[in-house]
Design an enzyme around this catalytic site. Structure first.
Site, PDB file in Angstrom:
ATOM      1  N   GLU A 131       4.362   1.313  -2.428  1.00 38.68           N
ATOM      2  CA  GLU A 131       5.085   1.158  -1.158  1.00 38.68           C
ATOM      3  C   GLU A 131       6.230   0.148  -1.242  1.00 38.68           C
ATOM      4  O   GLU A 131       6.363  -0.708  -0.369  1.00 38.68           O
ATOM      5  CB  GLU A 131       4.097   0.793  -0.041  1.00 38.68           C
ATOM      6  N   ASN A 136       3.725   4.821  -6.121  1.00 42.96           N
ATOM      7  CA  ASN A 136       2.867   5.454  -5.110  1.00 42.96           C
ATOM      8  C   ASN A 136       3.362   5.051  -3.725  1.00 42.96           C
ATOM      9  O   ASN A 136       3.672   3.880  -3.479  1.00 42.96           O
ATOM     10  CB  ASN A 136       1.429   4.940  -5.328  1.00 42.96           C
ATOM     11  N   HIS A 166      -0.736  10.993   3.621  1.00 45.50           N
ATOM     12  CA  HIS A 166      -1.427  10.740   4.889  1.00 45.50           C
ATOM     13  C   HIS A 166      -0.712  11.580   5.946  1.00 45.50           C
ATOM     14  O   HIS A 166       0.349  11.208   6.435  1.00 45.50           O
ATOM     15  CB  HIS A 166      -1.358   9.255   5.254  1.00 45.50           C
ATOM     16  N   GLU A 214      -3.855  10.010  -1.670  1.00 45.83           N
ATOM     17  CA  GLU A 214      -4.601   9.462  -0.525  1.00 45.83           C
ATOM     18  C   GLU A 214      -4.642  10.484   0.615  1.00 45.83           C
ATOM     19  O   GLU A 214      -4.412  10.158   1.776  1.00 45.83           O
ATOM     20  CB  GLU A 214      -3.951   8.166  -0.038  1.00 45.83           C
ATOM     21  N   ASP A 235      -5.239  12.685   3.625  1.00 48.62           N
ATOM     22  CA  ASP A 235      -6.042  12.921   4.830  1.00 48.62           C
ATOM     23  C   ASP A 235      -5.140  13.527   5.902  1.00 48.62           C
ATOM     24  O   ASP A 235      -3.914  13.474   5.797  1.00 48.62           O
ATOM     25  CB  ASP A 235      -6.808  11.677   5.323  1.00 48.62           C
TER      26      ASP A 235
HETATM   27  O1  9MR Z   1      -8.077   2.414   3.467  1.00 47.79           O
HETATM   28  C1  9MR Z   1      -7.611   1.092   3.332  1.00 47.79           C
HETATM   29  C2  9MR Z   1      -8.219   0.227   4.423  1.00 47.79           C
HETATM   30  O2  9MR Z   1      -9.607   0.072   4.205  1.00 47.79           O
HETATM   31  C3  9MR Z   1      -7.546  -1.123   4.465  1.00 47.79           C
HETATM   32  O3  9MR Z   1      -8.037  -1.861   5.576  1.00 47.79           O
HETATM   33  C4  9MR Z   1      -6.041  -0.929   4.543  1.00 47.79           C
HETATM   34  C5  9MR Z   1      -5.300  -2.249   4.607  1.00 47.79           C
HETATM   35  O4  9MR Z   1      -3.965  -2.123   4.309  1.00 47.79           O
HETATM   36  O5  9MR Z   1      -5.599  -0.185   3.416  1.00 47.79           O
HETATM   37  C6  9MR Z   1      -6.101   1.103   3.417  1.00 47.79           C
HETATM   38  O6  9MR Z   1      -5.591   1.844   2.331  1.00 47.79           O
HETATM   39  C7  9MR Z   1      -4.180   2.000   2.274  1.00 47.79           C
HETATM   40  C8  9MR Z   1      -3.803   2.125   0.820  1.00 47.79           C
HETATM   41  O7  9MR Z   1      -4.260   1.020   0.098  1.00 47.79           O
HETATM   42  C9  9MR Z   1      -2.295   2.276   0.658  1.00 47.79           C
HETATM   43  N1  9MR Z   1      -1.791   3.360   1.436  1.00 47.79           N
HETATM   44  C10 9MR Z   1      -2.179   3.375   2.846  1.00 47.79           C
HETATM   45  C11 9MR Z   1      -3.701   3.284   2.957  1.00 47.79           C
HETATM   46  C12 9MR Z   1      -4.134   3.387   4.417  1.00 47.79           C
HETATM   47  O8  9MR Z   1      -3.659   2.297   5.142  1.00 47.79           O
END
Ligand code: 9MR
Length: 370
Positions: free
Chosen positions: A175, A218, A254, A283, A285
């Site tokens: 990101e 990513n 997402h 990732e 969903d």
């Molecule tokens: O699923 C993850 C969640 O448990 C955390 O609280 C969150 C904090 O930023 O991150 C989520 O995972 C993220 C991933 O690491 C990067 N892309 C977006 C995902 C969803 O927020």
């Protein structure tokens, strides 16, 4: 290029599985889906891995359930049986691994890698250079440029080196652009303090620590050809020209029913493949609007199944895209409701671990590809 077409029989079967409230589904078909004895990982074509995030840390720590990965035996069983790749949802992020500048806490990450080995699964490492989930000692440490560089180098060498040969793909840089395609020069401590050159260094250090790992960019909202994915395309071209070991580009994927399916997904993956990169969906969903905790409608479930299938098809159609990972299951463990008020239902499993139409859509798409 591998082209996937769903047969008429598969489409009919899919239509039959798009009922569905869970109750209606229970009446006339097996609760665990069309092919009770075929796991997703077994349906996948040879060389194609189907993964899941491993739930733990992050938002789970604010919930009243036990740690899913270590405390939910049904979850753990399905994770091992259905998937051939695991991604640490939070357990390899800085805030998890680095309680202090001098310390590393590897227990949770080690447990995931060991479990994956026991179950014959690949592991995706997530993530090494990110603007989020960094510990306070790092963000507020007032370090000099030299110190910051050294901190990142030591982290990458230590973490990637520890799992050398055991982690198939690393999200080295996560990101780093905003949705407008601008580098995150404000909130990404590494880029703000050290400039964009640190990104190439991160890839070099990771490659030196594990020459066998595939090293990825990513991000989210890069499924389509757009300003953000353009920015990755240009940066990747520059880095490759400089000889930086960038091996892959992954779209987190997402998705949300309210924004439509990113119809340029396959075209976008193909242009990165043309640069010589592997690609992956990391990732996946598909969330939906469920105001006031409403149950999904049959139409929402059908649309969700369609989005999952189309995302998987896009990846299967690109020969260098051989990894498709869903960002957790079941819905009760999803990050979505914690982030998007009134949205949810994003995963392919109901909370009682029966499968949704979206699961069947993935299974049928994999079977059709095999
Ligand atoms: O699923 C993850 C969640 O448990 C955390 O609280 C969150 C904090 O930023 O991150 C989520 O995972 C993220 C991933 O690491 C990067 N892309 C977006 C995902 C969803 O927020």
């Amino acid at each position: 290029m591998r082209q996937i077409r769903l047969s008429a029989a598969v489409l009919t079967a899919l239509a039959l599985t798009l009922p569905a409230s869970a109750a209606a589904a229970a009446d006339d078909q097996p609760a665990t889906g069309l092919h009770q004895n075929t796991a997703l990982r077994d349906a996948a074509p040879s060389g194609f891995v189907i993964g899941s995030a491993v739930a733990g840390g992050g938002h789970h720590q604010d919930e009243d359930y036990p740690d899913p990965f270590t405390g939910d035996q049904e979850y753990r069983r399905i994770l091992g049986e259905e998937f051939s790749s695991l991604s640490a949802e939070n357990q390899m992020k800085w805030d998890h691994l680095r309680p202090s500048r001098d310390g590393y806490a590897f227990d949770d990450a080690d447990a995931i890698v060991a479990y994956a080995q026991d179950n014959g699964q690949d592991v995706r490492g997530h993530t090494l250079l990110w603007h989020s989930q960094n510990p306070d000692w790092l963000e507020n440490g007032n370090f000099s440029q030299e110190e910051l560089r050294e901190i990142l180098r030591d982290h990458i060498e230590t973490v990637v080196g520890r799992y050398a040969g055991q982690i198939h793909q690393w999200d080295v840089a996560n990101e780093i652009f905003d949705d407008g395609g601008n580098l995150r020069t404000g909130d990404n401590i590494w880029i703000r303090e050290l400039g964009v050159g640190i990104v190439g260094d991160a890839f070099r250090w990771a490659h030196a620590a594990d020459p066998s790992a595939e090293l990825y960019f990513n991000d989210y909202n890069v499924e389509d050809v757009n300003a953000k994915s353009d920015a990755y395309y240009e940066l990747t071209r520059e880095l490759l020209a400089e000889g930086v070991p960038v091996h892959g580009f992954s779209a987190q994927t997402h998705l949300s029913l309210q924004y439509g399916f990113p119809s340029g997904l396959q075209t976008n993956l193909e242009r990165f493949e043309a640069l010589g990169l592997s690609t992956a969906l990391t990732e996946v969903d598909v969330r939906m609007q469920l105001p006031g905790g409403a149950e999904p409608t049959e139409q929402q479930l059908a649309d969700q199944a369609d989005y999952y299938a189309r995302a998987l098809e896009a990846c299967l159609n690109v020969s260098g895209c051989d990894s498709f990972t869903v960002w957790g299951f079941p819905d009760k463990y999803s990050w979505v409701p914690n982030t998007f008020e009134g949205e949810g239902g994003a995963t392919v499993y109901w909370d009682d671990y029966t499968t949704k139409p979206a699961y069947d859509a993935l299974l049928e798409t994999l079977l059709a590809a095999g």
